[in-house]
Structures are given as C-alpha cells and as structure tokens.
Design a protein around this motif. Structure first.
Motif, PDB file in Angstrom:
ATOM      1  N   LEU A 127      48.663 -13.364 102.992  1.00 51.71           N
ATOM      2  CA  LEU A 127      47.643 -13.789 102.038  1.00 51.71           C
ATOM      3  C   LEU A 127      46.252 -13.442 102.530  1.00 51.71           C
ATOM      4  CD1 LEU A 127      49.026 -17.243 100.927  1.00 51.71           C
ATOM      5  CD2 LEU A 127      49.070 -15.107  99.666  1.00 51.71           C
ATOM      6  N   LYS A 128      46.023 -13.526 103.844  1.00 47.43           N
ATOM      7  CA  LYS A 128      44.696 -13.234 104.388  1.00 47.43           C
ATOM      8  C   LYS A 128      44.365 -11.750 104.272  1.00 47.43           C
ATOM      9  CE  LYS A 128      44.479 -17.111 107.617  1.00 47.43           C
ATOM     10  NZ  LYS A 128      44.358 -17.509 109.034  1.00 47.43           N
ATOM     11  N   GLU A 129      45.399 -10.893 104.281  1.00 47.03           N
ATOM     12  CA  GLU A 129      45.169  -9.462 104.194  1.00 47.03           C
ATOM     13  C   GLU A 129      44.891  -9.017 102.766  1.00 47.03           C
ATOM     14  OE1 GLU A 129      47.796  -7.284 107.516  1.00 47.03           O
ATOM     15  OE2 GLU A 129      48.934  -8.591 106.189  1.00 47.03           O
ATOM     16  N   ILE A 130      45.351  -9.790 101.792  1.00 48.98           N
ATOM     17  CA  ILE A 130      45.160  -9.430 100.388  1.00 48.98           C
ATOM     18  C   ILE A 130      43.963 -10.199  99.837  1.00 48.98           C
ATOM     19  CG2 ILE A 130      46.198  -9.398  98.088  1.00 48.98           C
ATOM     20  CD1 ILE A 130      48.919  -9.421  99.411  1.00 48.98           C
ATOM     21  N   ARG A 131      42.927  -9.501  99.454  1.00 47.99           N
ATOM     22  CA  ARG A 131      41.753 -10.187  98.926  1.00 47.99           C
ATOM     23  C   ARG A 131      41.645 -10.005  97.413  1.00 47.99           C
ATOM     24  NH1 ARG A 131      41.309 -14.144 101.198  1.00 47.99           N
ATOM     25  NH2 ARG A 131      39.359 -14.453 100.057  1.00 47.99           N
ATOM     26  N   VAL A 132      41.727  -8.780  96.916  1.00 47.59           N
ATOM     27  CA  VAL A 132      41.750  -8.572  95.479  1.00 47.59           C
ATOM     28  C   VAL A 132      43.213  -8.463  95.088  1.00 47.59           C
ATOM     29  CG1 VAL A 132      41.007  -7.122  93.572  1.00 47.59           C
ATOM     30  CG2 VAL A 132      39.538  -7.395  95.572  1.00 47.59           C
ATOM     31  N   VAL A 133      43.783  -9.563  94.653  1.00 47.28           N
ATOM     32  CA  VAL A 133      45.229  -9.669  94.580  1.00 47.28           C
ATOM     33  C   VAL A 133      45.788  -9.254  93.221  1.00 47.28           C
ATOM     34  CG1 VAL A 133      47.186 -11.116  95.167  1.00 47.28           C
ATOM     35  CG2 VAL A 133      44.968 -11.615  96.144  1.00 47.28           C
ATOM     36  N   GLY A 134      45.193  -9.689  92.152  1.00 46.12           N
ATOM     37  CA  GLY A 134      45.719  -9.391  90.837  1.00 46.12           C
ATOM     38  C   GLY A 134      45.348 -10.488  89.866  1.00 46.12           C
ATOM     39  N   THR A 135      46.097 -10.588  88.791  1.00 43.18           N
ATOM     40  CA  THR A 135      45.804 -11.557  87.737  1.00 43.18           C
ATOM     41  C   THR A 135      46.978 -12.501  87.551  1.00 43.18           C
ATOM     42  OG1 THR A 135      44.347 -10.018  86.575  1.00 43.18           O
ATOM     43  CG2 THR A 135      45.261 -11.833  85.283  1.00 43.18           C
ATOM     44  N   ALA A 136      46.680 -13.796  87.540  1.00 39.61           N
ATOM     45  CA  ALA A 136      47.705 -14.828  87.353  1.00 39.61           C
ATOM     46  C   ALA A 136      47.380 -15.657  86.127  1.00 39.61           C
ATOM     47  CB  ALA A 136      47.788 -15.732  88.577  1.00 39.61           C
ATOM     48  N   LEU A 137      48.374 -15.888  85.302  1.00 37.39           N
ATOM     49  CA  LEU A 137      48.245 -16.811  84.174  1.00 37.39           C
ATOM     50  C   LEU A 137      48.928 -18.111  84.568  1.00 37.39           C
ATOM     51  CD1 LEU A 137      48.559 -16.224  80.418  1.00 37.39           C
ATOM     52  CD2 LEU A 137      49.979 -18.006  81.448  1.00 37.39           C
ATOM     53  N   ILE A 138      48.210 -19.215  84.424  1.00 32.89           N
ATOM     54  CA  ILE A 138      48.717 -20.530  84.829  1.00 32.89           C
ATOM     55  C   ILE A 138      48.608 -21.480  83.646  1.00 32.89           C
ATOM     56  CG2 ILE A 138      48.499 -22.430  86.481  1.00 32.89           C
ATOM     57  CD1 ILE A 138      46.981 -20.435  88.317  1.00 32.89           C
ATOM     58  N   TRP A 168      42.166 -14.007  93.397  1.00 34.41           N
ATOM     59  CA  TRP A 168      42.881 -13.696  92.171  1.00 34.41           C
ATOM     60  C   TRP A 168      41.968 -13.823  90.958  1.00 34.41           C
ATOM     61  CZ3 TRP A 168      48.303 -12.859  91.565  1.00 34.41           C
ATOM     62  CH2 TRP A 168      49.038 -12.933  92.746  1.00 34.41           C
ATOM     63  N   ASN A 169      42.241 -13.013  89.941  1.00 35.35           N
ATOM     64  CA  ASN A 169      41.756 -13.295  88.599  1.00 35.35           C
ATOM     65  C   ASN A 169      42.713 -14.320  88.000  1.00 35.35           C
ATOM     66  OD1 ASN A 169      39.765 -11.264  88.760  1.00 35.35           O
ATOM     67  ND2 ASN A 169      41.259  -9.710  88.141  1.00 35.35           N
ATOM     68  N   VAL A 170      42.174 -15.340  87.352  1.00 36.31           N
ATOM     69  CA  VAL A 170      43.006 -16.434  86.848  1.00 36.31           C
ATOM     70  C   VAL A 170      42.764 -16.646  85.360  1.00 36.31           C
ATOM     71  CG1 VAL A 170      43.544 -18.897  87.011  1.00 36.31           C
ATOM     72  CG2 VAL A 170      43.043 -17.600  89.095  1.00 36.31           C
ATOM     73  N   ILE A 171      43.840 -16.587  84.590  1.00 33.68           N
ATOM     74  CA  ILE A 171      43.813 -17.000  83.182  1.00 33.68           C
ATOM     75  C   ILE A 171      44.270 -18.450  83.179  1.00 33.68           C
ATOM     76  CG2 ILE A 171      44.587 -16.488  80.844  1.00 33.68           C
ATOM     77  CD1 ILE A 171      45.510 -13.713  81.980  1.00 33.68           C
ATOM     78  N   ALA A 172      43.323 -19.363  83.148  1.00 32.31           N
ATOM     79  CA  ALA A 172      43.607 -20.802  83.246  1.00 32.31           C
ATOM     80  C   ALA A 172      43.771 -21.350  81.841  1.00 32.31           C
ATOM     81  CB  ALA A 172      42.479 -21.519  83.977  1.00 32.31           C
TER      82      ALA A 172
END
Length: 295
Positions: free
Chosen positions: A11-22, A42-46
């Motif tokens: 997790l520490k190595e990945i900074r721009v991870v992707g998009t998560a819908l929660i 992460w980009n988050v669709i909350a």
C-alpha cells in the motif's frame, strides 16, 4: 489507473491507486472507508441515499459524493455512470450499505423483511450489475462485499440479517469463480460486532416498531440479555477499514477476511469442530442454553 498487474505492490508503494466506488458512506464504516481510501491516494465515488457534500471537503479532488439508493437500479446506474465519467474508470467496488432488525421472525412485517433483502442482497446485485461492465472494460478489478461474522453462523433475533449475509457469502463465493474469467477478484469482509458506528442504533430504531408476541417474550428477553452481555470484545472499526483496503489490493485467491475476536471464534467453531460441538457452543454464546435450563 490501478490494474491487477500492480497489486503485488505494498500500500505504501502505491500512491495513485485507482477509483473505488463505496456504498453506504453517509456514516459509520462506509464513511471511514471512503476517507481512508482517499488518504491512500484513491479516487473515491462515495455514495449514499442522501448526499452529504461535507464528506468531500478534506479531499475535494479525490472524493465525488453521489446520491445512490441501492434498492433502485436507475439510481445505481446513474451514480455509477457519473462516477466513471468523472474519474475515467472504475477499479474497486465496496458493497457496504446494509440494514438490520432485531425481531422475532414470525412477528416481523413483510415490508421489513423486504427492506432487509432489498438492501442487503438485491442492493448488492444492483450495484454489481451496473459496475461489472466498467470493471471488465478497464481490464479487471476487485469487488469487496461486506458480510459479517453472522454470515458464517446464525444467531437468534437476527434471522433476516443472518439470512441476507449468508446469501452474500454464497453469492460472493460463486462469483469468485465466475468473475475470475474476467480478471475480477471477489473478496468477503467478515467483521464482528463494531460498537463505534451507528449501525446498532439504527437497527434498534427499526426494531422498536416490531412487536414481540407474548409467547416469545421470555425467550426474547433472555436473548436480548445475551446480546447485552456479549462475551467478546468489540471489533475495532479501524481494523475493519484497514482490512477492506488490504483486500482491495490483494491479488491472491483469498476470499474470506474474518476480523475480530467473535468472528475468529465463530470461524473456529464452524469449520474446526463437529456439528454437535458447534451447536452446543453457539447455543451457550447466544444465551439459548441458559434459557433452556430455566424452562
């Protein structure tokens, strides 16, 4: 964007991870999970039924708040499409939205039964139906379904919640095989009792509208007392959030992630003991044994 070929990184190595819908981000575990994902890049669709724009204030460039009612396919489709268009894709879906009720099944009105299943089971299916084409289009991704320790075992007065979570367990395991062909991982989060969220308070609010038949009163009171005297420490919300985040980037074949002392004990009883031992010990834990001794 995040892809499976990168998920072996820490997790520490990945900074721009992707998009998560929660889903279910208005409060509690969903809100905490959305903020934690955003803090990790992460980009988050909350999503939530009643949008609260304050959720995005800490991470205005990373968090998009969307109205989403999991029981309404049109609402789900609209929110998923808006999120994908805003961030350019979708990599992870966290199905968190859920409701519960403490009640005697026989006395529970049909509309309450339908609400539990429309939210906890069909709501998950609605989100998956809308999100899967976007995951496939992006080359794969991960689905994280929030189950429960009682998705593994059963306890009295929570028959509807238990049944819905058992259904999520079966659905998720079946999809884990099916969606592997599409490069999509499926994960089950199985937390124990969390006492720092308002889930229990909302459950009791709904439960107060359901009457208790007099013939069940003694048993009901005994079972409620067993809940009050719950023999396990609370499951830490932060640990659950951390596990959700870890599961989202875990490319292993691990399906289930039990969390908390109660779920760990339930897992041991369910899968490491005989049926007779399991039933006897669960009967003791939920107060059923003590009720039988008094009758």
């Amino acid at each position: 964007m995040f892809r499976h070929k990168r998920c072996s990184l820490s997790l520490k190595e990945i900074r721009v991870v992707g998009t998560a819908l929660i889903t279910g981000c208005s409060s509690g575990l969903g809100r905490s999970t959305a903020l934690r994902f955003a803090s990790e890049g992460w980009n988050v669709i909350a999503t939530m039924r009643k949008p609260d724009p304050r959720l995005a204030e800490l991470y205005p460039d990373r968090v998009l708040v969307q109205a989403l009612d999991v029981t309404d396919q049109t609402s789900v489709d609209r929110s998923v499409e808006a999120g994908v268009e805003h961030f350019g894709g979708l990599d992870v879906v966290v199905n968190n939205a859920a409701v519960s009720v403490v009640s005697v099944f026989e006395a529970t009105p049909h509309d309450v039964v339908r609400t539990v299943f429309e939210t906890n089971l069909f709501g998950v299916m609605n989100v998956l139906r809308s999100a899967l084409p976007h995951l496939r289009a992006g080359g794969g991704g991960t689905i994280v379904n929030i189950s429960s320790g009682v998705g593994l075992v059963a306890v009295p007065l929570l028959a509807l919640y238990v049944a819905s979570k058992h259904a999520i367990e079966g659905l998720s395991e079946a999809l884990a095989y099916e969606l592997e062909s599409q490069g999509i991982n499926v994960k089950l989060i199985e937390p124990g009792a969390i006492r720092t969220t308002n889930f229990a308070a909302n459950t009791m609010s709904t439960s107060e509208s359901v009457s208790v038949p007099e013939s069940y009163r003694a048993y009901f009171d005994n079972a409620i007392q067993a809940m009050v005297n719950y023999p396990f420490p609370a499951t830490e919300e932060e640990l659950v959030v951390e596990t959700i985040l870890r599961a989202a980037t875990d490319c292993s074949s691990q399906l289930r992630y039990p969390i908390g002392p109660d779920t760990e004990e339930y897992t041991r009883l369910r899968w490491s003991t005989s049926e007779d031992c399991y039933r006897a010990e669960m009967s003791r834990l939920v107060g059923h044994a003590s009720w039988r001794e008094r009758t």
